[in-house]
Each structure stands twice: as structure tokens, then as C-alpha cells.
Design a protein around this motif. Structure first.
Motif, PDB file in Angstrom:
ATOM      1  N   GLY A  43     -50.933  -3.129  21.155  1.00  0.00           N
ATOM      2  CA  GLY A  43     -49.511  -3.382  20.971  1.00  0.00           C
ATOM      3  C   GLY A  43     -48.681  -2.516  21.915  1.00  0.00           C
ATOM      4  O   GLY A  43     -49.202  -1.598  22.560  1.00  0.00           O
ATOM      5  N   PRO A  44     -47.378  -2.783  21.987  1.00  0.00           N
ATOM      6  CA  PRO A  44     -46.505  -2.059  22.922  1.00  0.00           C
ATOM      7  C   PRO A  44     -46.172  -0.631  22.504  1.00  0.00           C
ATOM      8  O   PRO A  44     -45.654   0.144  23.298  1.00  0.00           O
ATOM      9  CB  PRO A  44     -45.238  -2.916  22.950  1.00  0.00           C
ATOM     10  CG  PRO A  44     -45.223  -3.582  21.611  1.00  0.00           C
ATOM     11  CD  PRO A  44     -46.660  -3.816  21.250  1.00  0.00           C
ATOM     12  N   GLY A  45     -46.471  -0.255  21.274  1.00  0.00           N
ATOM     13  CA  GLY A  45     -46.119   1.071  20.763  1.00  0.00           C
ATOM     14  C   GLY A  45     -45.000   0.949  19.759  1.00  0.00           C
ATOM     15  O   GLY A  45     -44.176   0.046  19.833  1.00  0.00           O
ATOM     16  N   GLU A  46     -44.968   1.854  18.807  1.00  0.00           N
ATOM     17  CA  GLU A  46     -43.953   1.817  17.763  1.00  0.00           C
ATOM     18  C   GLU A  46     -42.700   2.551  18.227  1.00  0.00           C
ATOM     19  O   GLU A  46     -42.772   3.599  18.845  1.00  0.00           O
ATOM     20  CB  GLU A  46     -44.495   2.464  16.490  1.00  0.00           C
ATOM     21  CG  GLU A  46     -43.575   2.320  15.315  1.00  0.00           C
ATOM     22  CD  GLU A  46     -44.217   2.797  14.029  1.00  0.00           C
ATOM     23  OE1 GLU A  46     -43.764   2.358  12.979  1.00  0.00           O
ATOM     24  OE2 GLU A  46     -45.151   3.614  14.079  1.00  0.00           O
ATOM     25  N   LYS A  47     -41.543   1.983  17.893  1.00  0.00           N
ATOM     26  CA  LYS A  47     -40.276   2.601  18.262  1.00  0.00           C
ATOM     27  C   LYS A  47     -39.853   3.565  17.161  1.00  0.00           C
ATOM     28  O   LYS A  47     -39.694   3.175  16.012  1.00  0.00           O
ATOM     29  CB  LYS A  47     -39.221   1.516  18.448  1.00  0.00           C
ATOM     30  CG  LYS A  47     -38.070   1.919  19.292  1.00  0.00           C
ATOM     31  CD  LYS A  47     -37.169   0.734  19.551  1.00  0.00           C
ATOM     32  CE  LYS A  47     -36.586   0.861  20.924  1.00  0.00           C
ATOM     33  NZ  LYS A  47     -35.670  -0.217  21.248  1.00  0.00           N
ATOM     34  N   ILE A  48     -39.741   4.845  17.505  1.00  0.00           N
ATOM     35  CA  ILE A  48     -39.330   5.871  16.547  1.00  0.00           C
ATOM     36  C   ILE A  48     -38.115   6.579  17.114  1.00  0.00           C
ATOM     37  O   ILE A  48     -38.169   7.142  18.205  1.00  0.00           O
ATOM     38  CB  ILE A  48     -40.480   6.883  16.295  1.00  0.00           C
ATOM     39  CG1 ILE A  48     -41.707   6.156  15.734  1.00  0.00           C
ATOM     40  CG2 ILE A  48     -40.020   7.989  15.354  1.00  0.00           C
ATOM     41  CD1 ILE A  48     -42.940   7.007  15.632  1.00  0.00           C
ATOM     42  N   ASP A  49     -37.008   6.538  16.379  1.00  0.00           N
ATOM     43  CA  ASP A  49     -35.739   7.142  16.807  1.00  0.00           C
ATOM     44  C   ASP A  49     -35.328   6.667  18.201  1.00  0.00           C
ATOM     45  O   ASP A  49     -34.896   7.457  19.046  1.00  0.00           O
ATOM     46  CB  ASP A  49     -35.825   8.676  16.781  1.00  0.00           C
ATOM     47  CG  ASP A  49     -36.028   9.216  15.369  1.00  0.00           C
ATOM     48  OD1 ASP A  49     -35.527   8.589  14.414  1.00  0.00           O
ATOM     49  OD2 ASP A  49     -36.685  10.259  15.233  1.00  0.00           O
TER      50      ASP A  49
END
Length: 93
Positions: A43-49
């Protein structure tokens, strides 16, 4: 093909040998669940803040995953597992 979202990774478990090094053939109930898998999609990576978390694995990597991690998925007759990046313990080099 299945494309994982966020920090999830699509993997396929690597089959273990059914014979021990000493030549003993193992019954299917005696074998442990394999922990080594191949990464098929990332996956593209999780968006955090507002910032995207870096993905440490890439397609083609061999990894060690927690024994009972992930969600098993059957797609077009094949068995896959989708795990979160945090369930991946190591990359096998």
C-alpha cells in the motif's frame, strides 16, 4: 490483482518443506504455520497527521510475519494474506 490500502501489505506464504533435514516426513497436523512470506503488493502508506508513513517493505521482499497476523483472502483460486506493516517482524536478506 489486489491493491492494499494505507499501510497494508499483500503477501503469499512460502511453502515449507514437508520433510525434515533428517528425512522424517511431517504430517500436515505436525507442521507449524509458516512465518516466511513473499511481498506481492504494498500500500501507499498510512497518513498520520498529514504525513504519509514510510513503507519499509517492497514488492518481491521475503519477510517474516507474526504467526497469526493478517486477514486471509482467497482471490481467483489463490490464498493470500493482507497484513499491516507493523505485523512484519523482519526482512529476510
Amino acid at each position: 490483482m489486489i491493491k492494499p490500502l494505507a499501510d497494508r501489505v499483500l503477501i503469499k506464504m512460502v511453502q515449507e518443506e514437508e520433510t525434515t533435514k533428517s528425512g522424517i516426513i511431517l504430517a500436515s497436523g505436525a507442521k507449524e504455520k509458516p512465518q516466511i512470506a513473499e511481498v506481492l503488493e504494498v500500500g501507499p502508506g498510512e497518513k498520520i497527521d498529514g504525513k504519509v508513513e514510510e513503507m519499509y517493505v517492497k514488492k518481491g521482499d521475503k519477510i517474516i510475519v507474526s504467526k497469526y497476523a493478517g486477514t486471509e483472502v482467497k482471490y481467483e483460486g489463490e490464498d493470500y494474506i493482507i497484513v499491516k506493516q507493523s505485523d512484519i517482524l523482519a526482512i529476510v536478506e
